[in-house]
Design an enzyme around this catalytic site. Structure first.
Site, mmCIF file in Angstrom:
data_model
loop_
_atom_site.group_PDB
_atom_site.id
_atom_site.type_symbol
_atom_site.label_atom_id
_atom_site.label_comp_id
_atom_site.label_asym_id
_atom_site.label_seq_id
_atom_site.Cartn_x
_atom_site.Cartn_y
_atom_site.Cartn_z
ATOM 1 N N GLU A 103 48.372 29.302 19.853
ATOM 2 C CA GLU A 103 49.715 29.860 19.696
ATOM 3 C C GLU A 103 50.703 28.771 19.293
ATOM 4 O O GLU A 103 51.534 28.970 18.393
ATOM 5 C CB GLU A 103 50.142 30.501 21.015
ATOM 6 C CG GLU A 103 51.560 31.036 21.032
ATOM 7 C CD GLU A 103 52.022 31.331 22.451
ATOM 8 O OE1 GLU A 103 53.245 31.292 22.669
ATOM 9 O OE2 GLU A 103 51.183 31.574 23.328
ATOM 10 N N ASP A 130 52.602 28.821 15.701
ATOM 11 C CA ASP A 130 54.061 28.835 15.631
ATOM 12 C C ASP A 130 54.558 27.831 14.593
ATOM 13 O O ASP A 130 55.477 28.118 13.814
ATOM 14 C CB ASP A 130 54.637 28.509 17.010
ATOM 15 C CG ASP A 130 56.153 28.416 16.988
ATOM 16 O OD1 ASP A 130 56.816 29.435 16.778
ATOM 17 O OD2 ASP A 130 56.670 27.291 17.177
ATOM 18 N N ASP A 183 52.858 36.497 20.805
ATOM 19 C CA ASP A 183 52.102 35.266 21.073
ATOM 20 C C ASP A 183 50.712 35.333 20.446
ATOM 21 O O ASP A 183 50.209 34.332 19.904
ATOM 22 C CB ASP A 183 51.968 35.047 22.586
ATOM 23 C CG ASP A 183 53.292 34.672 23.234
ATOM 24 O OD1 ASP A 183 54.243 34.353 22.507
ATOM 25 O OD2 ASP A 183 53.367 34.709 24.483
ATOM 26 N N GLU A 221 50.792 34.672 16.736
ATOM 27 C CA GLU A 221 50.883 33.243 16.456
ATOM 28 C C GLU A 221 49.536 32.559 16.647
ATOM 29 O O GLU A 221 49.163 31.675 15.860
ATOM 30 C CB GLU A 221 51.936 32.604 17.357
ATOM 31 C CG GLU A 221 53.358 32.997 16.974
ATOM 32 C CD GLU A 221 54.411 32.345 17.847
ATOM 33 O OE1 GLU A 221 55.571 32.245 17.393
ATOM 34 O OE2 GLU A 221 54.084 31.941 18.981
#
Length: 233
Positions: free
Chosen positions: A43, A47, A116, A119
């Protein structure tokens, strides 16, 4: 649960089974299975890849926009709400490995978990295929949002945007009326936003906060400043 091959088909990429399983492993599942690795590191990686891909696209394709407007567009399309919407459109929730507590509270539809996981899937795509493939996937998923005036209009905080518009238009005080239903382990909420005593948008969600945000987002479509569409084009 359908095969993860179906998820990869929806994403339009290939990810090896081990990395894909890791990308779908929520911490609640990991805790209940002896502390196995979670998707949180993926994650974190995803991101960064997401931010890079969107920033690069905005910089190259909107040469006349000032920094503030570029930042607003980026924050809108990489927000929890935007990513969760993409995840729902792909049916990601049904593939996430969750602990029993999250399963009982409908974790597969919680915006934070869905965002989440998106990502982490971006991070997994980057690891397996490199930056160009990951960027291409991000652009396929994100580009429609960059042309969505309702996403761009309020950015990431719909409740604040509604407060500003209501104040500017002297519409009156804001009140969220929230009703819950269902058993404690699978509670759902409906929120209706009232402004000046009049009902506007309605939202639903597994928490009061998400229901209120959805109500604010729906209200934005009704009361947004009329020149927003021009700004977004």
């Amino acid at each position: 649960m359908p095969s993860t091959e179906e998820l990869l088909k929806r994403l339009g990429v290939t990810i090896d089974p081990e990395t894909l399983r890791l990308a779908l492993t929520h911490r609640s599942y990991a805790y209940e299975h002896g502390g196995i690795p979670t998707n949180e590191r993926l994650e974190f990686l995803g991101d960064s890849v997401l931010g890079y891909a969107v920033t690069d696209h905005l910089y190259k394709n909107y040469p006349d926009l000032p920094e503030g407007d570029l930042a607003k567009r980026r924050s809108a399309v990489v927000s929890t709400r935007a990513l969760a919407g993409i995840a729902r459109s792909l049916g990601v929730g049904e593939f996430i490995l969750l602990g029993q507590g999250e399963i009982l509270t409908n974790g597969k539809d919680k915006s934070s978990i869905l965002a989440d996981t998106m990502e982490s899937l971006i991070g997994a795509t980057f690891l397996n295929n490199g930056v160009e493939v990951a960027r291409d996937m991000v652009m396929r998923l994100i580009l429609p949002l960059l042309h969505d005036v309702d996403v761009l209009g309020a950015g990431t905080d719909w409740k604040t945007a509604i407060q500003e518009v209501a104040a500017a238009q002297k519409m009156g005080s804001i009140e969220y009326r929230v009703m819950g239903s269902g058993p404690d382990h699978a509670r759902s909420y409906v929120a209706i936003l009232h402004i000046g005593g009049n009902p506007y948008g309605q939202g639903t969600g597994p928490s009061k906060k998400e229901a209120e945000q959805e109500a604010a987002a729906e209200t934005w479509k009704m009361v947004r400043p009329q020149d927003d569409s021009a700004k977004a084009n």
